[in-house]
Design an enzyme around this catalytic site. Structure first.
Site, PDB file in Angstrom:
ATOM      1  N   GLY A  44       0.765  -1.077  -0.001  1.00 18.00           N
ATOM      2  CA  GLY A  44       0.035  -0.101   0.170  1.00 18.00           C
ATOM      3  C   GLY A  44       0.856   1.194   0.085  1.00 18.00           C
TER       4      GLY A  44
ATOM      5  N   GLN B   2       2.783   9.937   2.229  1.00 21.76           N
ATOM      6  CA  GLN B   2       4.403   9.320   1.817  1.00 21.76           C
ATOM      7  C   GLN B   2       5.126   9.806   0.846  1.00 21.76           C
ATOM      8  OE1 GLN B   2       2.707   5.244   2.586  1.00 21.76           O
ATOM      9  NE2 GLN B   2       4.722   4.778   3.370  1.00 21.76           N
TER      10      GLN B   2
ATOM     11  N   CYS C  44       6.677  -0.483   7.184  1.00 22.20           N
ATOM     12  CA  CYS C  44       6.198   0.828   6.506  1.00 22.20           C
ATOM     13  C   CYS C  44       7.229   1.307   5.472  1.00 22.20           C
ATOM     14  CB  CYS C  44       5.808   1.787   7.491  1.00 22.20           C
ATOM     15  SG  CYS C  44       5.351   3.333   6.515  1.00 22.20           S
ATOM     16  N   LEU C  45       7.018   1.552   4.089  1.00 24.72           N
ATOM     17  CA  LEU C  45       8.059   2.062   3.352  1.00 24.72           C
ATOM     18  C   LEU C  45       8.770   3.139   3.736  1.00 24.72           C
ATOM     19  CD1 LEU C  45       6.016   1.440  -0.009  1.00 24.72           C
ATOM     20  CD2 LEU C  45       7.929   0.083   1.028  1.00 24.72           C
TER      21      LEU C  45
ATOM     22  N   HIS D 207      -3.696   1.056   8.140  1.00 23.51           N
ATOM     23  CA  HIS D 207      -2.269   1.729   8.169  1.00 23.51           C
ATOM     24  C   HIS D 207      -2.065   2.870   7.181  1.00 23.51           C
ATOM     25  CE1 HIS D 207       2.331   0.928   8.029  1.00 23.51           C
ATOM     26  NE2 HIS D 207       2.010   1.882   6.838  1.00 23.51           N
ATOM     27  N   GLU D 208      -2.841   2.680   5.936  1.00 23.53           N
ATOM     28  CA  GLU D 208      -2.736   3.865   5.108  1.00 23.53           C
ATOM     29  C   GLU D 208      -3.754   5.020   5.410  1.00 23.53           C
ATOM     30  OE1 GLU D 208      -0.561   3.364   3.378  1.00 23.53           O
ATOM     31  OE2 GLU D 208      -0.363   1.214   3.111  1.00 23.53           O
TER      32      GLU D 208
ATOM     33  N   HIS E  49      -1.731   6.812   7.790  1.00 21.57           N
ATOM     34  CA  HIS E  49      -0.880   7.989   7.190  1.00 21.57           C
ATOM     35  C   HIS E  49      -1.563   9.178   6.809  1.00 21.57           C
ATOM     36  CE1 HIS E  49       3.011   5.893   6.500  1.00 21.57           C
ATOM     37  NE2 HIS E  49       2.367   4.838   6.197  1.00 21.57           N
TER      38      HIS E  49
HETATM   39  O1  GNR Z   1       4.265  -2.665   2.278  1.00 27.36           O
HETATM   40  C1  GNR Z   1       3.773  -2.556   3.328  1.00 27.36           C
HETATM   41  N1  GNR Z   1       3.528  -3.647   4.137  1.00 27.36           N
HETATM   42  C2  GNR Z   1       2.902  -3.542   5.169  1.00 27.36           C
HETATM   43  C3  GNR Z   1       3.014  -4.892   5.971  1.00 27.36           C
HETATM   44  C4  GNR Z   1       2.089  -5.091   7.221  1.00 27.36           C
HETATM   45  C5  GNR Z   1       1.252  -3.983   7.751  1.00 27.36           C
HETATM   46  C6  GNR Z   1       1.297  -2.756   7.009  1.00 27.36           C
HETATM   47  C7  GNR Z   1       1.864  -2.763   5.604  1.00 27.36           C
HETATM   48  S1  GNR Z   1       1.787  -1.414   4.609  1.00 27.36           S
HETATM   49  C8  GNR Z   1       3.444  -1.195   3.820  1.00 27.36           C
HETATM   50  C9  GNR Z   1       3.437  -0.291   2.651  1.00 27.36           C
HETATM   51  C10 GNR Z   1       3.151   1.319   3.361  1.00 27.36           C
HETATM   52  O2  GNR Z   1       4.218   1.594   4.049  1.00 27.36           O
HETATM   53  N2  GNR Z   1       2.289   1.804   3.490  1.00 27.36           N
HETATM   54  O3  GNR Z   1       1.891   2.811   3.721  1.00 27.36           O
HETATM   55 NI    NI Z   2       3.394   3.033   5.510  1.00 26.96          NI
END
Ligand code: GNR
Ligand code: NI
Length: 169
Positions: A46, A51, A92-93, A134-135, A138
């Site tokens: 995601g 980001q 998270c990236l 999670h997104e 953000h």
């Molecule tokens: O790539 C992603 N993997 C992930 C793994 C477990 C819980 C959430 C994520 S989201 C993350 C990509 C990202 O940072 N999205 O904001």
């Molecule tokens: Ni993230």
């Protein structure tokens, strides 16, 4: 199409609260395409606009094994969350190399617009549920490490600061 630079924690811009998208037009569709390209390139499931330093409420995701089910959610709103919660390992990236457990509702229902401006309702569980939550965090300026203890967060900050300094040397 273009790859967009991804902000890294603890960049203060990651704590910006995104504004709603007022019109789903070609600009938004081009941004969605660039965000998907950036997400696939970084091997993420995601990516939130926050980001890539765009502070509008939109996110992209693809939780499929084959990486061929892109989804674009614009102005997502949580309409329901289950009472039962589950703890999962998250990454998270924007926090490269850090993985830790986060507890969240196991299932959610979200209403959003797609890239055509049509209303969609998604009932999610498993990885899709985790990823959407999670997104959406953000977009509210929240990074998953804020669910961890102060001590863990301090260690993560110093580790990422150090990694950044090595890159700059
Ligand atoms: O790539 C992603 N993997 C992930 C793994 C477990 C819980 C959430 C994520 S989201 C993350 C990509 C990202 O940072 N999205 O904001
Ligand atoms: Ni993230």
């Amino acid at each position: 199409m273009a790859l967009l630079p991804i902000l890294s924690y603890p960049d203060p811009r990651l704590h910006t609260v995104a504004k709603p998208v007022t019109l789903v037009d070609d600009r938004i569709r081009a941004l969605a395409a660039d965000m998907l390209e950036t997400m696939y390139d970084a091997k993420g499931v995601g990516l939130a606009a926050t980001q890539v330093n765009v502070h509008e409420r939109m996110l992209v995701l693809d939780v499929s094994e084959e990486r061929n089910q892109p989804q674009v959610l614009i102005n997502p709103e949580l309409v329901w969350a289950s009472d039962d919660r589950v703890k999962n390992e998250e990454g998270c990236l924007s926090v490269p190399g850090i993985f830790d457990g986060v507890e969240r509702p196991s299932r959610v229902k979200v209403q959003a617009l797609n890239e055509h401006g049509e209303s969609v309702t998604i009932e999610a569980d498993g990885l899709l549920s985790i990823c959407i939550q999670h997104e959406m965090d953000h977009l509210m300026g929240k990074v998953f490490v804020e669910y961890l203890s102060v001590l863990k967060r301090m260690r993560i900050k110093s580790k990422l600061h150090k990694a950044q300094r090595e890159l700059e040397r």
